[in-house]
Write an enzyme that holds these catalytic residues in place. Structure first.
Site, PDB file in Angstrom:
ATOM      1  NE  ARG A 103      -3.744   2.650   0.753  1.00 37.07           N
ATOM      2  CZ  ARG A 103      -4.117   3.501   1.127  1.00 37.07           C
ATOM      3  NH1 ARG A 103      -2.740   4.680   0.431  1.00 37.07           N
ATOM      4  NH2 ARG A 103      -5.057   4.443   1.615  1.00 37.07           N
ATOM      5  CG  ASP A 108      -6.755   7.751   0.432  1.00 36.68           C
ATOM      6  OD1 ASP A 108      -6.573   6.653  -0.159  1.00 36.68           O
ATOM      7  OD2 ASP A 108      -8.023   7.969   1.639  1.00 36.68           O
ATOM      8  CD  GLU A 111     -12.040   3.633  -1.159  1.00 37.03           C
ATOM      9  OE1 GLU A 111     -11.656   2.496  -2.400  1.00 37.03           O
ATOM     10  OE2 GLU A 111     -10.609   4.041  -1.587  1.00 37.03           O
ATOM     11  NE  ARG A 151      -4.092  -2.149   1.912  1.00 36.05           N
ATOM     12  CZ  ARG A 151      -4.761  -1.308   1.380  1.00 36.05           C
ATOM     13  NH1 ARG A 151      -5.367  -1.193   0.225  1.00 36.05           N
ATOM     14  NH2 ARG A 151      -5.433  -0.173   2.606  1.00 36.05           N
TER      15      ARG A 151
END
Length: 227
Positions: A103, A108, A111, A151
């Protein structure tokens, strides 16, 4: 007398030296063997590596805009990778349990559609960019922590032209296809948080990527809290 000579001979300096050399060689050979074996699972990463050392490997799949699977190739060319032994091909089947799920730290990405939830704008652009940037490439990752999904959260570095280090998380933020990671409880930046936020401001001001949405923008963090 023969027994006494045999007992004394055990402590002969030459025998002691040979025994020490043999034992030392066996220990070093074992350590060398262990050091060149790929790490396949997160729990196999030595604790001494976190925040201090790096792992080198090939990106064999990219599953989302901010994570991927890495096949560890310790030692690179020096230990025979790509000329005596070869890493898997991109998107090769049968690699379950043989790769590290990485990750990207500090970023971020929008999504994608999951479990019936709608995809966020620019989620496919983020995925497409990450694939074009690192899929099939060799990168160096610095383990920072493990997240709730198991992760390995890492600082990921790709070397442009083989020598120029590029922080993959920062490159995404610069292009407006990712935002600075919003959660404070488990955020990892490896000391680059200020740099990340500065580049995010530049991308927002320039209306790059997802920042073109203006006031309609829902950040990945807000999206996850909503759903």
């Amino acid at each position: 007398m023969t027994l006494e000579r045999d007992e004394i001979s055990i402590f002969n300096p030459r025998i002691l030296l040979m025994s020490s050399l043999i034992t030392g060689s066996a220990f070093l050979s074992y350590r060398l063997y262990r050091s060149i074996q790929p790490i396949h699972k997160a729990y196999q990463i030595p604790k001494s590596y976190f925040r201090k050392k790096t792992l080198y490997g090939k990106v064999v799949s990219v599953g989302d805009g901010d994570n991927f699977h890495l096949f560890h190739t310790p030692g690179g060319l020096f230990t025979g990778w790509n000329w005596l032994r070869y890493p898997p091909q991109v998107n090769q089947r049968g690699l379950k349990g043989k790769t590290l799920h990485i990750r990207l730290c500090g970023v971020d990405a929008p999504e994608r559609s999951h479990f019936g939830k709608p995809a966020q704008p620019y989620s496919e652009e983020a995925l497409s960019w990450l694939k074009s940037y690192i899929l099939g490439k060799f990168v160096r990752v610095k383990p920072l922590s493990l997240d709730r999904y198991g992760r390995v959260v890492c600082k990921v570095t790709k070397y442009s032209m083989g020598v120029i280090p590029r922080n993959v998380s920062l490159e995404m933020i610069k292009r407006g296809i990712g935002v600075v990671y919003e959660s404070k409880s488990d955020a990892e930046f490896d000391g680059d948080e200020k740099k990340f936020k500065t580049q995010e401001k530049v991308a927002r001001k320039s209306k790059k990527g997802l920042w073109k949405q203006g006031n309609k923008l829902i950040t990945p963090g807000e999206y996850k809290r909503k759903y």
